[in-house]
Enzyme design. Sequence first.
Site, PDB file in Angstrom:
ATOM      1  N   HIS A 117       0.913  -1.146  -0.046  1.00 16.25           N
ATOM      2  CA  HIS A 117       0.020  -0.024  -0.046  1.00 16.25           C
ATOM      3  C   HIS A 117       0.824   1.408  -0.012  1.00 16.25           C
ATOM      4  O   HIS A 117       1.823   1.493   0.402  1.00 16.25           O
ATOM      5  CB  HIS A 117      -1.038  -0.078   1.184  1.00 16.25           C
ATOM      6  CG  HIS A 117      -0.329   0.019   2.661  1.00 16.25           C
ATOM      7  ND1 HIS A 117      -0.174   1.315   3.147  1.00 16.25           N
ATOM      8  CD2 HIS A 117      -0.181  -0.980   3.396  1.00 16.25           C
ATOM      9  CE1 HIS A 117       0.484   1.086   4.420  1.00 16.25           C
ATOM     10  NE2 HIS A 117       0.606  -0.398   4.389  1.00 16.25           N
TER      11      HIS A 117
ATOM     12  N   ASP B  60       6.353   1.908   6.685  1.00 20.31           N
ATOM     13  CA  ASP B  60       5.168   1.162   6.447  1.00 20.31           C
ATOM     14  C   ASP B  60       4.418   1.899   5.703  1.00 20.31           C
ATOM     15  O   ASP B  60       3.720   2.785   6.292  1.00 20.31           O
ATOM     16  CB  ASP B  60       4.530   0.515   7.927  1.00 20.31           C
ATOM     17  CG  ASP B  60       3.049   0.178   7.852  1.00 20.31           C
ATOM     18  OD1 ASP B  60       2.737  -0.315   6.692  1.00 20.31           O
ATOM     19  OD2 ASP B  60       2.415   0.215   8.848  1.00 20.31           O
TER      20      ASP B  60
ATOM     21  N   GLU C  64      -4.998   1.480   2.989  1.00 23.28           N
ATOM     22  CA  GLU C  64      -4.863   0.016   4.055  1.00 23.28           C
ATOM     23  C   GLU C  64      -4.800   0.524   5.262  1.00 23.28           C
ATOM     24  O   GLU C  64      -5.313  -0.142   6.107  1.00 23.28           O
ATOM     25  CB  GLU C  64      -3.493  -0.421   3.551  1.00 23.28           C
ATOM     26  CG  GLU C  64      -3.320  -1.817   4.328  1.00 23.28           C
ATOM     27  CD  GLU C  64      -2.764  -1.850   5.530  1.00 23.28           C
ATOM     28  OE1 GLU C  64      -2.487  -2.732   6.454  1.00 23.28           O
ATOM     29  OE2 GLU C  64      -2.144  -0.837   5.894  1.00 23.28           O
TER      30      GLU C  64
ATOM     31  N   HIS D  57       4.863   2.174  13.293  1.00 21.85           N
ATOM     32  CA  HIS D  57       3.665   3.182  13.526  1.00 21.85           C
ATOM     33  C   HIS D  57       4.383   4.118  14.535  1.00 21.85           C
ATOM     34  O   HIS D  57       3.579   5.147  14.839  1.00 21.85           O
ATOM     35  CB  HIS D  57       2.347   2.752  13.875  1.00 21.85           C
ATOM     36  CG  HIS D  57       1.663   2.151  12.879  1.00 21.85           C
ATOM     37  ND1 HIS D  57       0.173   2.044  12.938  1.00 21.85           N
ATOM     38  CD2 HIS D  57       1.667   1.343  11.604  1.00 21.85           C
ATOM     39  CE1 HIS D  57      -0.243   1.460  11.766  1.00 21.85           C
ATOM     40  NE2 HIS D  57       0.914   1.135  11.024  1.00 21.85           N
TER      41      HIS D  57
END
Length: 384
Positions: A72, A189, A223, A324
């Site tokens: 993504h 990410d 996502e 994250h």
Amino acid sequence: MTRCAIDIHYLTDQLKQLLAIQSPTGYTDTIVRHVTKELQRLGLHVELTRRGAIRAVRQGSRRASARAIVSHVDTLGAQVKAIKPNGRLELVPIGTWSALFAMGARATIFSDKGSYRGTILPLKASGHTFNNEVDTQPIGWAHVELRVDALARNVGDLGKLGVEIGDIVAIDPQAEFLENGFIVSRHLDDKAGVAIMLAAIDALERANAATPVDIHWLFTIAEEVGVGASSILTPDVASMVTVDNGTTAPGQNSSEFGVTIAMADQTGPFDYHLTKKLVRLCEAEEIVHQKDIFRYYRSDSASAVEAGADVRTALVTFGVDASHGWERIHVHALRSLAELLTAYATAPVEIERDRNLHAGLEGFTHQPAAEAHQDLAEDWEASE
């Protein structure tokens, strides 16, 4: 079934370019254009959904039982929740991430009149004013605010700037690429996953590698908010491998080196046969790997299955420390994962029955240990 040589310089250069493009969920048009142009440069035919999810097909020997590989392009971010009397902005997160990692972040606010820079700060940001309260104040999105680097003393000033509720806020990645191979940045990410896929395509093209079936290279745009691959798959896709981050942390078996193959996440086990195939490929190609289970994690695989796609799914990851948050990875994992994708793309089809949407028992898969146990049970019953 041979892995291709990966151009590390190409991979890391693509990652740098991707990180430089702001793309929180809901603000992905620019990065979609970037990835689409690169896929076209690599020679693939590209299609976009209405909102911008990308499908690039690299043709194989046949269309039926095609394989999909997905990552993504969207990242975490924030939105303006309220315009405060002090001229600062209350925020809500885009995606799931802690306000603890937001504090101190440099950011860009996108308004209809232009973009503005700012910093996310705790409500009590000055030790000279609040003394020890800067260390004891609560943590949470209600306890941070965005200071805009413009004349913004009150609600009226922000109105003149065009800042409104709902405006999207992008968080700076502040990326560092170290000589020892470590990469530290926000938004690895899943921009690292996108770079891995581009590097794998580049390797396949340079090797002029043939694949037994079409390979659908998919790049989703939402996502981080759970939408992911819910509307990008076509009926001819029989299996889908998701490329995303693995969580290296106490109690986890993930690593910043090699490939981490997920056996399950919070939605349950991944497909038994597809996952085993990926493990066998790592073993055959001598790719460093380990297995892990993620407890508080979902990916494009979950969104595809929940949307009703009858596909085998698996998850292969590059280990990320502090996912994250202030994320860190190593190029060893990126290269290893790209090598695995090339080996998977060129590997023979093992489950021929998967070319059909529906079929009888003939050619259906076996799980030997369970069937051996069943045979023993039947033998025991017959002896009674």
